[in-house]
Write an enzyme that holds these catalytic residues in place. Structure first.
Site, PDB file in Angstrom:
ATOM      1  N   HIS A 185      24.358  66.728  67.526  1.00 49.41           N
ATOM      2  CA  HIS A 185      23.849  66.628  66.160  1.00 49.41           C
ATOM      3  C   HIS A 185      22.445  66.046  66.072  1.00 49.41           C
ATOM      4  O   HIS A 185      21.867  65.997  65.000  1.00 49.41           O
ATOM      5  CB  HIS A 185      24.787  65.783  65.293  1.00 49.41           C
ATOM      6  CG  HIS A 185      24.726  64.323  65.628  1.00 49.41           C
ATOM      7  ND1 HIS A 185      25.348  63.788  66.721  1.00 49.41           N
ATOM      8  CD2 HIS A 185      24.084  63.288  65.016  1.00 49.41           C
ATOM      9  CE1 HIS A 185      25.103  62.486  66.769  1.00 49.41           C
ATOM     10  NE2 HIS A 185      24.337  62.153  65.752  1.00 49.41           N
TER      11      HIS A 185
HETATM   12  C1  UD1 Z   1      23.359  60.039  61.018  1.00 49.47           C
HETATM   13  C2  UD1 Z   1      22.654  58.905  61.760  1.00 49.47           C
HETATM   14  C3  UD1 Z   1      22.867  59.090  63.260  1.00 49.47           C
HETATM   15  C4  UD1 Z   1      24.334  59.209  63.601  1.00 49.47           C
HETATM   16  C5  UD1 Z   1      24.915  60.340  62.773  1.00 49.47           C
HETATM   17  C6  UD1 Z   1      26.387  60.521  63.057  1.00 49.47           C
HETATM   18  C7  UD1 Z   1      20.544  58.055  60.812  1.00 49.47           C
HETATM   19  C8  UD1 Z   1      19.077  58.037  60.990  1.00 49.47           C
HETATM   20  N1  UD1 Z   1      21.218  58.939  61.542  1.00 49.47           N
HETATM   21  O1  UD1 Z   1      22.697  61.230  61.379  1.00 49.47           O
HETATM   22  O2  UD1 Z   1      22.349  57.958  63.943  1.00 49.47           O
HETATM   23  O3  UD1 Z   1      24.482  59.476  64.968  1.00 49.47           O
HETATM   24  O4  UD1 Z   1      24.723  60.040  61.398  1.00 49.47           O
HETATM   25  O5  UD1 Z   1      26.964  61.518  62.332  1.00 49.47           O
HETATM   26  O6  UD1 Z   1      21.057  57.277  60.030  1.00 49.47           O
HETATM   27  N2  UD1 Z   1      25.654  66.051  55.706  1.00 49.47           N
HETATM   28  C9  UD1 Z   1      26.743  66.623  55.086  1.00 49.47           C
HETATM   29  N3  UD1 Z   1      27.786  65.794  54.786  1.00 49.47           N
HETATM   30  C10 UD1 Z   1      27.788  64.475  55.051  1.00 49.47           C
HETATM   31  C11 UD1 Z   1      26.654  63.921  55.671  1.00 49.47           C
HETATM   32  C12 UD1 Z   1      25.612  64.722  56.014  1.00 49.47           C
HETATM   33  O7  UD1 Z   1      26.788  67.811  54.821  1.00 49.47           O
HETATM   34  O8  UD1 Z   1      28.789  63.796  54.761  1.00 49.47           O
HETATM   35  C13 UD1 Z   1      24.532  66.939  56.072  1.00 49.47           C
HETATM   36  C14 UD1 Z   1      23.384  66.872  55.096  1.00 49.47           C
HETATM   37  O9  UD1 Z   1      22.869  68.139  54.970  1.00 49.47           O
HETATM   38  C15 UD1 Z   1      22.384  65.974  55.805  1.00 49.47           C
HETATM   39  C16 UD1 Z   1      22.659  66.269  57.282  1.00 49.47           C
HETATM   40  O10 UD1 Z   1      24.057  66.544  57.346  1.00 49.47           O
HETATM   41  O11 UD1 Z   1      21.086  66.246  55.426  1.00 49.47           O
HETATM   42  C17 UD1 Z   1      22.338  65.124  58.183  1.00 49.47           C
HETATM   43  O12 UD1 Z   1      22.955  63.921  57.730  1.00 49.47           O
HETATM   44  P1  UD1 Z   1      22.158  62.517  57.853  1.00 49.47           P
HETATM   45  O13 UD1 Z   1      23.013  61.409  57.368  1.00 49.47           O
HETATM   46  O14 UD1 Z   1      20.823  62.696  57.295  1.00 49.47           O
HETATM   47  O15 UD1 Z   1      21.940  62.345  59.388  1.00 49.47           O
HETATM   48  P2  UD1 Z   1      22.920  62.580  60.596  1.00 49.47           P
HETATM   49  O16 UD1 Z   1      22.341  63.666  61.405  1.00 49.47           O
HETATM   50  O17 UD1 Z   1      24.341  62.699  60.161  1.00 49.47           O
END
Ligand code: UD1
Length: 361
Positions: free
Chosen positions: A203
Site C-alpha cells: 500500500h
Molecule cells: C496510512 C498511513 C500508513 C499506514 C497505512 C495503513 C499515514 C501517512 N499513512 O496510509 O502509515 O501504513 O495507513 O493502512 O498516515 N481509504 C479508503 N478507506 C479508508 C481509508 C482510506 O478508501 O478507510 C482510501 C482513500 O482513498 C485514501 C487512501 O485510501 O485517500 C489512502 O488512505 P490514507 O489514510 O491517506 O493513507 P494510507 O495509505 O492508508
C-alpha cells in the site's frame, strides 16, 4: 491517572487495544479518541470488534485528504477535545498522520504526550511516516521504544536518556492475546486455500501510485505465484490502482481482512511479501519468512534477528529472495527481547513512574 489514547488508522488499533485492556485492569481512567483517518468498515469498524476496543469517546471524522488537509483537520478537531477531556497524559501510537497531528496539539497545550513505538527510523525522508516519526519524537515527553536500536537512534539525535524507556513491542501483546483468547478463524477455508500459500500486502505510495512500478512488482508476484499460490488482501489505495492494470492470473486479490482473519491467514502461510511495517514484526514473531518490498526499513531488528529480508523493488531480486526464503531453516530466526506480550504492562509502569516523578517536580 486519566489516560487519553489516540487511534486514527488501521495499524493503530492493535497497538491501542492491549494498552486499554491493561490500563483498565489496573484501575486507571481510559479515554479513546478515533480521528477517523481510516473509516471504511473493513479498515476500522471490523478492527474495533475483533480487538474488543470500546466505542471511542470522541470520533473526529476527519476522513481522507492530502497530508496537509488530513493533518490540519485532526489538529483543529483534536484541540477542543483535549481541552474538554483534560487527560493527565495523551498516548499516541505508531507513525501515521494522526500521531503527528495530536502530538502537536498537546505540545502547544502543555499536555504531556507519550509515544508508543518511538525511535524507529528508516532514514528515508521521502516516506511521510518518517517525517511523522521525527516530529513526534522531537515533541513527545516520554518515548516508549520497541527495541534497543530505537533507543540508540534517539540518543544519537541528542534526546535526554531520561525521556526514553524501552518497553518492547506492543503489537506482540495483541497477537498473543488473539491466539490465546480469541477463536480461530475459518479464513483459509473461506478463501478456498489448500496446501501451502503466501500472503501479499502492498500500500506504500512509492510502490502502488506509479503504474510502471506497480506493474513491475505484480510481475514478480505473478512469477512467484507459479510455485506458491498467493493471496493479496487489497488496501483501498492499491485496489484503486490495480483497477487500471490487467487482472493478475496467479495472485488472488481479496478485500482487506479484519484482524482475526488476517492474523490467522498469516499464521498459516509459508511466506509473506509486503511493504507494511507491522507485518515485518508479526512475521518475526511467527518465525515466518518475510520479503519486504522496500529499499529500507525502520525496523532493522526484524532483519538482523528475525525472518525479514529487504528486497527492494527489483522484480528479479524479489523472486530470488522469495525462493531462497522458502528453502531456509526457520530455526535461525530469533524473536527480539521484550517482544513477549507484556509490553502494555511495562507501558503502564512507565506512565505511572513518569507522572509520579513529574508531580514531585
Ligand atoms: C496510512 C498511513 C500508513 C499506514 C497505512 C495503513 C499515514 C501517512 N499513512 O496510509 O502509515 O501504513 O495507513 O493502512 O498516515 N481509504 C479508503 N478507506 C479508508 C481509508 C482510506 O478508501 O478507510 C482510501 C482513500 O482513498 C485514501 C487512501 O485510501 O485517500 C489512502 O488512505 P490514507 O489514510 O491517506 O493513507 P494510507 O495509505 O492508508
Amino acid at each position: 491517572m486519566q489516560v487519553l489514547t489516540v487511534v486514527g488508522a488501521r495499524p493503530n488499533f492493535m497497538k491501542a487495544a492491549p494498552l486499554l485492556r491493561r490500563l483498565r485492569a489496573r484501575g486507571h481512567g481510559c479515554q479513546l479518541v478515533h480521528t477517523g483517518q481510516h473509516y471504511d468498515e473493513n479498515m476500522s469498524g471490523a478492527f474495533f470488534r475483533d480487538l474488543g476496543l470500546p466505542p471511542p469517546d470522541r470520533h473526529l471524522g476527519v476522513g481522507s485528504g492530502s497530508h496537509a488537509q488530513m493533518t490540519a483537520k485532526v489538529i483543529a478537531a483534536f484541540e477542543p477535545v483535549v481541552l474538554e477531556l483534560r487527560p493527565d497524559v495523551v498516548v499516541v501510537v505508531g507513525d501515521v498522520n494522526s500521531t503527528l497531528a495530536c502530538t502537536l496539539v498537546c505540545s502547544k497545550l502543555l499536555v504531556p504526550v507519550a509515544h508508543v513505538e518511538a525511535g524507529l527510523r528508516s532514514r528515508d525522508r521521502t516516506m511521510p511516516e518518517e517525517i511523522n516519526r521525527l516530529v513526534t519524537d522531537c515533541l513527545a515527553d516520554l518515548l516508549l521504544t520497541p527495541s534497543p536500536d530505537a533507543d540508540e537512534n534517539l540518543r544519537a539525535e541528542g534526546v535526554d536518556p531520561a525521556r526514553i524507556v524501552c518497553v518492547g513491542n506492543i503489537m506482540i501483546d495483541a497477537l498473543r492475546h488473539r491466539f490465546e483468547h480469541e477463536p480461530p478463524s475459518d479464513v483459509v477455508q473461506r478463501l478456498g486455500l489448500h496446501g501451502d500459500f503466501g500472503v501479499v500486502t502492498l500500500h506504500r505510495p512509492s510502490n502502488v501510485d506509479e503504474p510502471a512500478m506497480l506493474r513491475s512488482i505484480m510481475g514478480a508476484l505473478e512469477a512467484i505465484g507459479r510455485d506458491l499460490p498467493l493471496v493479496f488482501p487489497c488496501h483501498p489505495r492499491t485496489r484503486a490502482r490495480l483497477q487500471q492494470q490487467p487482472d493478475p492470473a496467479r495472485v488472488r486479490l481479496c478485500e482487506p481482512l479484519g484482524y482475526l482473519d488476517f492474523t490467522e491467514l498469516v499464521r498459516r502461510c509459508r511466506l509473506v511479501l509486503t511493504d507494511s511495517g507491522g507485518l515485518q514484526e508479526e512475521t518475526t514473531w511467527h518465525r515466518i519468512p518475510c520479503i519486504t518490498i522496500r529499499e529500507n526499513t525502520e525496523r532493522p531488528i526484524t532483519v538482523s534477528q528475525g525472518s525479514n529480508v529487504l528486497a527492494g523493488t527489483d522484480p528479479q531480486r524479489i523472486q530470488e529472495l522469495a525462493r531462497a526464503a522458502l528453502r531456509r531453516d526457520a530455526a535461525g530466526y530469533r524473536v527480539p527481547e521484550l517482544w513477549d506480550g507484556n509490553t502494555a504492562d511495562r507501558i503502564v509502569d512507565a506512565l505511572e513512574r513518569w507522572l509520579a516523578a513529574r508531580a514531585r517536580g
